[in-house]
Design an enzyme around this catalytic site. Structure first.
Site, PDB file in Angstrom:
ATOM      1  N   ILE A   1       0.881  -1.162   0.000  1.00  0.00           N
ATOM      2  CA  ILE A   1       0.000   0.000   0.000  1.00  0.00           C
ATOM      3  C   ILE A   1       0.919   1.213   0.000  1.00  0.00           C
ATOM      4  O   ILE A   1       1.891   1.274   0.760  1.00  0.00           O
ATOM      5  CB  ILE A   1      -0.941  -0.013   1.224  1.00  0.00           C
ATOM      6  CG1 ILE A   1      -1.869   1.207   1.214  1.00  0.00           C
ATOM      7  CG2 ILE A   1      -0.181  -0.105   2.534  1.00  0.00           C
ATOM      8  CD1 ILE A   1      -2.914   1.168   2.332  1.00  0.00           C
ATOM      9  N   SER A   2       0.660   2.168  -0.859  1.00  0.00           N
ATOM     10  CA  SER A   2       1.571   3.289  -1.044  1.00  0.00           C
ATOM     11  C   SER A   2       1.630   4.198   0.182  1.00  0.00           C
ATOM     12  O   SER A   2       0.697   4.254   0.992  1.00  0.00           O
ATOM     13  CB  SER A   2       1.147   4.129  -2.255  1.00  0.00           C
ATOM     14  OG  SER A   2       1.291   3.411  -3.443  1.00  0.00           O
ATOM     15  N   GLN A   3       2.731   4.911   0.308  1.00  0.00           N
ATOM     16  CA  GLN A   3       2.894   5.954   1.316  1.00  0.00           C
ATOM     17  C   GLN A   3       1.744   6.951   1.194  1.00  0.00           C
ATOM     18  O   GLN A   3       1.388   7.373   0.094  1.00  0.00           O
ATOM     19  CB  GLN A   3       4.225   6.655   1.088  1.00  0.00           C
ATOM     20  CG  GLN A   3       4.498   7.840   1.983  1.00  0.00           C
ATOM     21  CD  GLN A   3       5.742   8.601   1.552  1.00  0.00           C
ATOM     22  OE1 GLN A   3       6.393   8.255   0.573  1.00  0.00           O
ATOM     23  NE2 GLN A   3       6.078   9.640   2.288  1.00  0.00           N
TER      24      GLN A   3
END
Length: 221
Positions: free
Chosen positions: A67-69
């Protein structure tokens, strides 16, 4: 969790200000930050990662995916310029977090995930959270979702070797696509692709990023 989420939004805002000094990017749209403040990120990560859900960094979600920053999610959302009546295509549902943020801002989100267990889990989690304006399917995102095209915006959350032509075709004139481009072990650049009203396309580099690679038959051609 609300306190942690507010702290995360503050960090994202500060992160944006720091990046702006180096890149000249404008400040994030307050609507995007408000969307981050509403989406319960801890409900969209694996249970083992919930204690870290509001850290401003990427997290593993299984099956070799992340899951992206939160800052990158906010930046990509901001670059897409989502508007209330828009229909947006997302390539790479992952945990469903980016789709949820977009769903807070637009009329309809169409999201494609190539990893079946992730697609099933995201669909269940998003439904449990009450997101009725997200339609999700399993499939190869390289080819987009022509049945629902054209899209006002396209957000790609995996790095492509080059910008997929089917996605350019499915972008509405006047629309914007945000996509990381580059190999898994090479420099990747977040790109903003804009389709002019006359159909011409222009793109520009935003900043270096690191994403998992876009997979599927289309990307291997």
């Amino acid at each position: 969790m609300a306190t942690r989420r507010a702290r995360m939004v503050h960090e994202v805002r500060r992160n944006a200000e720091e990046v702006r000094r180096g890149t000249g990017l404008p400040a994030l749209d307050p609507r995007v930050l408000e969307a981050l403040a509403r989406v319960p990120r801890h409900r969209l990560v694996p249970e083992a990662q919930r204690a870290h859900a509001y850290a401003n960094r990427p997290l593993p979600i299984g099956h070799g995916q992340t899951i992206s920053q939160p800052y990158i999610v906010a930046l990509m959302t901001d670059l897409a310029r989502p508007r209330p009546g828009d229909r947006v295509l997302e390539i790479g549902t992952g945990s469903g977090y980016q789709a949820a943020v977009l769903a807070e801002l637009v009329e309809r989100v169409y999201s494609i995930e190539i990893v079946p267990p992730l697609a099933r889990r995201a669909a269940a989690d998003l439904q449990a959270l009450g997101y009725t304006n997200i339609e999700l399917r399993e499939g190869d995102g390289y080819y987009g979702w022509p049945e629902h095209a054209p899209f006002d915006a396209i957000v790609v959350t995996a790095a492509a070797a080059s910008i997929p032509p089917p996605l350019i075709e499915q972008l509405k004139p006047g629309g914007r696509m945000v996509i990381p481009v580059g190999g898994q072990f090479h420099t990747q650049m977040l790109m903003l692709v804009e389709k002019q009203d006359d159909g011409r396309v222009r793109s520009r580099q935003i900043l270096p990023v690191r994403f998992v690679p876009l997979t599927g038959a289309g990307e291997r051609r």
